[in-house]
Design an enzyme around this catalytic site. Structure first.
Site, PDB file in Angstrom:
ATOM      1  N   LYS A 178     -10.428  33.005 -22.138  1.00  0.00           N
ATOM      2  CA  LYS A 178     -11.078  33.940 -21.866  1.00  0.00           C
ATOM      3  C   LYS A 178     -12.482  34.051 -22.344  1.00  0.00           C
ATOM      4  CE  LYS A 178     -12.696  37.860 -21.753  1.00  0.00           C
ATOM      5  NZ  LYS A 178     -14.093  38.093 -21.771  1.00  0.00           N
ATOM      6  N   GLU A 254      -9.596  35.546 -36.059  1.00  0.00           N
ATOM      7  CA  GLU A 254     -10.552  35.449 -36.735  1.00  0.00           C
ATOM      8  C   GLU A 254     -11.860  36.338 -36.360  1.00  0.00           C
ATOM      9  OE1 GLU A 254     -11.767  31.087 -35.956  1.00  0.00           O
ATOM     10  OE2 GLU A 254     -10.203  30.572 -37.064  1.00  0.00           O
ATOM     11  N   CYS A 288     -20.756  34.562 -37.735  1.00  0.00           N
ATOM     12  CA  CYS A 288     -19.535  35.425 -38.389  1.00  0.00           C
ATOM     13  C   CYS A 288     -19.572  35.139 -39.989  1.00  0.00           C
ATOM     14  CB  CYS A 288     -18.213  35.087 -37.747  1.00  0.00           C
ATOM     15  SG  CYS A 288     -17.630  33.343 -38.021  1.00  0.00           S
TER      16      CYS A 288
HETATM   17  P1  NAD Z   1     -15.978  40.971 -29.355  1.00  0.00           P
HETATM   18  O1  NAD Z   1     -14.642  41.453 -30.036  1.00  0.00           O
HETATM   19  O2  NAD Z   1     -16.495  42.284 -28.689  1.00  0.00           O
HETATM   20  O3  NAD Z   1     -15.385  40.197 -27.986  1.00  0.00           O
HETATM   21  C1  NAD Z   1     -14.780  38.872 -28.365  1.00  0.00           C
HETATM   22  C2  NAD Z   1     -14.116  38.600 -27.052  1.00  0.00           C
HETATM   23  O4  NAD Z   1     -13.037  39.755 -26.754  1.00  0.00           O
HETATM   24  C3  NAD Z   1     -14.862  38.641 -25.789  1.00  0.00           C
HETATM   25  O5  NAD Z   1     -14.302  37.676 -24.816  1.00  0.00           O
HETATM   26  C4  NAD Z   1     -14.466  40.020 -25.063  1.00  0.00           C
HETATM   27  O6  NAD Z   1     -14.512  40.112 -23.702  1.00  0.00           O
HETATM   28  C5  NAD Z   1     -12.925  40.168 -25.552  1.00  0.00           C
HETATM   29  N1  NAD Z   1     -12.381  41.381 -25.618  1.00  0.00           N
HETATM   30  C6  NAD Z   1     -13.018  42.639 -25.987  1.00  0.00           C
HETATM   31  N2  NAD Z   1     -12.166  43.752 -25.967  1.00  0.00           N
HETATM   32  C7  NAD Z   1     -10.905  43.188 -25.497  1.00  0.00           C
HETATM   33  C8  NAD Z   1      -9.785  43.680 -25.321  1.00  0.00           C
HETATM   34  N3  NAD Z   1      -9.564  45.207 -25.565  1.00  0.00           N
HETATM   35  N4  NAD Z   1      -8.711  43.044 -24.978  1.00  0.00           N
HETATM   36  C9  NAD Z   1      -8.690  41.630 -24.798  1.00  0.00           C
HETATM   37  N5  NAD Z   1     -10.144  41.109 -25.024  1.00  0.00           N
HETATM   38  C10 NAD Z   1     -11.359  41.798 -25.475  1.00  0.00           C
HETATM   39  O7  NAD Z   1     -16.947  40.067 -30.175  1.00  0.00           O
HETATM   40  P2  NAD Z   1     -18.284  39.404 -29.906  1.00  0.00           P
HETATM   41  O8  NAD Z   1     -19.117  40.582 -29.657  1.00  0.00           O
HETATM   42  O9  NAD Z   1     -18.135  38.632 -28.656  1.00  0.00           O
HETATM   43  O10 NAD Z   1     -18.427  38.482 -31.106  1.00  0.00           O
HETATM   44  C11 NAD Z   1     -18.957  38.890 -32.283  1.00  0.00           C
HETATM   45  C12 NAD Z   1     -17.858  39.449 -33.251  1.00  0.00           C
HETATM   46  O11 NAD Z   1     -17.137  38.026 -33.434  1.00  0.00           O
HETATM   47  C13 NAD Z   1     -18.501  39.627 -34.770  1.00  0.00           C
HETATM   48  O12 NAD Z   1     -17.906  40.638 -35.119  1.00  0.00           O
HETATM   49  C14 NAD Z   1     -18.521  38.521 -35.210  1.00  0.00           C
HETATM   50  O13 NAD Z   1     -18.449  38.567 -36.718  1.00  0.00           O
HETATM   51  C15 NAD Z   1     -16.835  37.742 -34.752  1.00  0.00           C
HETATM   52  N6  NAD Z   1     -16.761  36.536 -34.901  1.00  0.00           N
HETATM   53  C16 NAD Z   1     -15.762  36.039 -36.085  1.00  0.00           C
HETATM   54  C17 NAD Z   1     -15.551  34.656 -36.269  1.00  0.00           C
HETATM   55  C18 NAD Z   1     -14.783  34.229 -37.263  1.00  0.00           C
HETATM   56  O14 NAD Z   1     -14.637  33.049 -37.362  1.00  0.00           O
HETATM   57  N7  NAD Z   1     -14.263  35.094 -38.090  1.00  0.00           N
HETATM   58  C19 NAD Z   1     -16.524  33.880 -35.667  1.00  0.00           C
HETATM   59  C20 NAD Z   1     -17.421  34.087 -34.714  1.00  0.00           C
HETATM   60  C21 NAD Z   1     -17.700  35.479 -34.322  1.00  0.00           C
HETATM   61  O1  6OD Z   2     -16.760  26.029 -37.982  1.00  0.00           O
HETATM   62  C1  6OD Z   2     -15.894  26.455 -37.477  1.00  0.00           C
HETATM   63  O2  6OD Z   2     -14.972  25.605 -37.162  1.00  0.00           O
HETATM   64  C2  6OD Z   2     -16.143  27.792 -37.185  1.00  0.00           C
HETATM   65  N1  6OD Z   2     -14.883  28.660 -36.707  1.00  0.00           N
HETATM   66  C3  6OD Z   2     -17.266  28.598 -37.165  1.00  0.00           C
HETATM   67  C4  6OD Z   2     -17.292  29.881 -37.309  1.00  0.00           C
HETATM   68  C5  6OD Z   2     -18.682  30.614 -37.097  1.00  0.00           C
HETATM   69  C6  6OD Z   2     -18.612  31.856 -36.649  1.00  0.00           C
HETATM   70  O3  6OD Z   2     -19.555  32.295 -36.146  1.00  0.00           O
END
Ligand code: NAD
Ligand code: 6OD
Length: 486
Positions: A178, A254, A288
């Site tokens: 998704k 993550e 992130c």
């Molecule tokens: P988000 O949590 O809003 O959405 C992520 C995904 O989850 C989307 O596909 C969304 O449609 C889906 N989603 C939302 N609510 C849901 C639910 N109740 N059930 C199932 N699916 C659901 O995140 P975003 O705004 O797309 O991304 C930004 C966030 O992601 C930031 O907080 C960032 O720090 C985090 N992030 C973390 C990492 C990591 O590796 N730790 C990497 C990239 C981004």
């Molecule tokens: O480099 C990666 O494998 C990874 N998961 C990066 C994540 C970046 C977050 O925005």
């Protein structure tokens, strides 16, 4: 008008309800196309196709055959590099030089690295003498977990999706992806790649839609799913963990961060400034692992703030294809509203705005895009909202510190624990700090330098579990112990 369809059982299909949503380009808010929103019916179909594929030709492939297929997927992504690049850049607005150096090459590499990992992964074995004087030999085998739901964010769409699909498929699972509603294109394009290289139907499926009461929630609550791997906000991770609890399905999470960088007076100043510039502003701050809190040792505080200000002011916004472009827009108007609300809050809380804080003047149709200025604040207490909450924009607060102990205390005073970076030439100090900062990922004199064999993930509210190298195998396989008495 471009149509972006679901990919289920090897076919591109619309949804039975006929529901669609818009996919817009954040550079100028132009319409890229209409995305078909999967309902419960399509999610059901996708999960059923994924389950059936586990028992079809895919489930019968040898590890070597599977590995060859994943190598072919990587090869085909590289052959269609430009298609992936254009699709990713249109969805995100990020500069082409960034997507072509990071997003798309890593999209291909994520299949190769896990093909190599699964080929070379050993399992344990033990031998013991039984009470009746015979021998019992135990050995472990890895079996696929089953159907994996892969729920992805929008900031590095192909990279973060393949980071999970690569190991899931390498381990013999099937997946239903998704993608984020903001960035549906590259996951869909990957369906074409799967068909081209002969990955059997049902092994890789894509359902489009939103979270609550849409494809995300339908997928994660579906009892035909055996494991859920998710990247996104901590709040969404909480909802996903609850969904996984029903049916006792494991989750790999993550999540968000509020990452700190520590700059000591003895650092290589040029390296620190250049690297913090990247960690704050790259991808318009939508990484992130990015830095939103910078702690600088007092003797170099003023000099560092001035140097970062100069870098921020040199970040030219512009079209992705323009080689002079240093920063793209945020991913959407909605995200811009969120980031701008923090820009306003910083001022309300009494910040000194060193630079930025608003919207840049953009020419012509670009003025409709989701642009914001790179922004630096100083002078806020550690309790301020912009120092505590994840903003996910091109901004940071810079705070001076006097002692290592004080820096560690401020750095750890957060519910998050994703990443940090430490700038100093004293490697004893760096190692000491690395032991004490509560994160899953620590960089010294560097940032976002990746070795894909290493453990990746967050501590505290930044996640559960580790992916990367053999660590991914822990989530994407079940370890079965076999004991033989002879
Ligand atoms: P988000 O949590 O809003 O959405 C992520 C995904 O989850 C989307 O596909 C969304 O449609 C889906 N989603 C939302 N609510 C849901 C639910 N109740 N059930 C199932 N699916 C659901 O995140 P975003 O705004 O797309 O991304 C930004 C966030 O992601 C930031 O907080 C960032 O720090 C985090 N992030 C973390 C990492 C990591 O590796 N730790 C990497 C990239 C981004
Ligand atoms: O480099 C990666 O494998 C990874 N998961 C990066 C994540 C970046 C977050 O925005």
């Amino acid at each position: 008008m471009k149509e972006i369809l679901n990919f289920i059982n090897g076919e591109f299909i619309g949804s039975a309800s006929g529901k669609t949503f818009e996919n817009r380009n954040p550079v100028d808010n132009s319409l890229i196309g209409m995305v078909s929103e999967a309902g419960a019916v399509e999610v059901d179909k996708a999960v059923a196709a994924a389950r059936a594929a586990l028992h079809g030709p895919w489930g019968k492939l040898s590890v070597n055959e599977r590995v060859n297929m994943l190598d072919a997927v990587a090869g085909e992504i590289n052959r269609r590099f430009d298609d992936f690049l254009q699709a990713e850049v249109a969805d995100t607005g990020k500069p082409i030089h960034l997507a072509s150096h990071v997003d798309i090459p890593r999209g291909a590499a994520n299949f190769k690295i896990f093909a190599d990992t699964i080929k070379n992964a050993a399992t344990e074995s033990f031998s013991m003498t039984t009470p009746d004087g015979r021998t019992a030999l135990s050995y472990a085998v890895r079996v696929p977990r089953g159907v994996i739901a892969v729920v992805c964010p929008w900031n590095l769409p192909l990279l973060l999706m393949t980071w999970k699909v690569g190991p899931a498929l390498a381990c013999g699972n099937t997946v239903v992806v998704k993608p984020s509603e903001e960035t549906p294109s590259t996951a869909t394009l990957l369906g074409e790649v799967m068909n081209k290289v002969g990955v059997p139907p049902g092994v890789y499926n894509v359902v489009h839609g939103f979270g609550p009461n849409s494809a995300g929630a339908f997928l994660t609550s579906h009892q035909g799913v055996n494991g859920i791997t998710f990247t996104g906000e901590t709040r969404t991770g909480t909802a996903i963990m609850k969904a996984g609890a029903e049916g006792i399905r494991p989750v790999s999470l993550e999540l968000g961060g509020k990452n700190a960088a520590f700059v000591f007076a003895d650092c290589d100043f040029g390296v620190a400034v250049d690297t913090v510039t990247r960690s704050v502003f790259e991808n318009c701050g939508q990484v992130c692992l990015g830095t939103e809190r910078v702690y600088v040792e007092r003797p170099i505080f003023e000099r560092f703030v001035a140097a970062l200000k100069e870098k921020a002011e040199g970040m030219k916004p512009g079209r992705p294809a323009d080689p002079d472009t240093k920063i793209g827009p945020l991913v959407s108007q909605e995200h811009r509203q969120k980031v701008l609300s923090y820009y306003r809050k910083a001022v309300e809380e009494g910040a000194t705005v060193v630079t930025g804080g608003g919207i840049p003047d953009m020419p012509g149709e670009l003025s409709a895009g989701a642009w914001v200025q790179p922004t630096i604040w100083t002078g806020l207490p550690e309790t301020a909202a912009v120092v505590r909450e994840e903003i996910f924009g091109p901004c940071c607060h810079i705070q001076p510190f006097d002692t290592e102990e004080e820096a560690i205390r401020m750095g750890n005073d957060t519910p998050y624990g994703l990443a940090t970076s430490i700038y100093t030439q004293d490697l004893s100090r760096a190692s000491r700090m690395a032991q004490r900062i509560e994160v899953g990922l620590c960089w010294i004199n560097s940032w976002f330098l990746r070795d894909l064999r290493t453990a990746f993930g967050g501590s505290k509210q930044s996640g559960i579990g580790r992916e990367g190298g053999v660590h991914s195998l822990e989530f994407y396989t079940e370890l079965r112990n076999v004991m033989t008495k002879f």
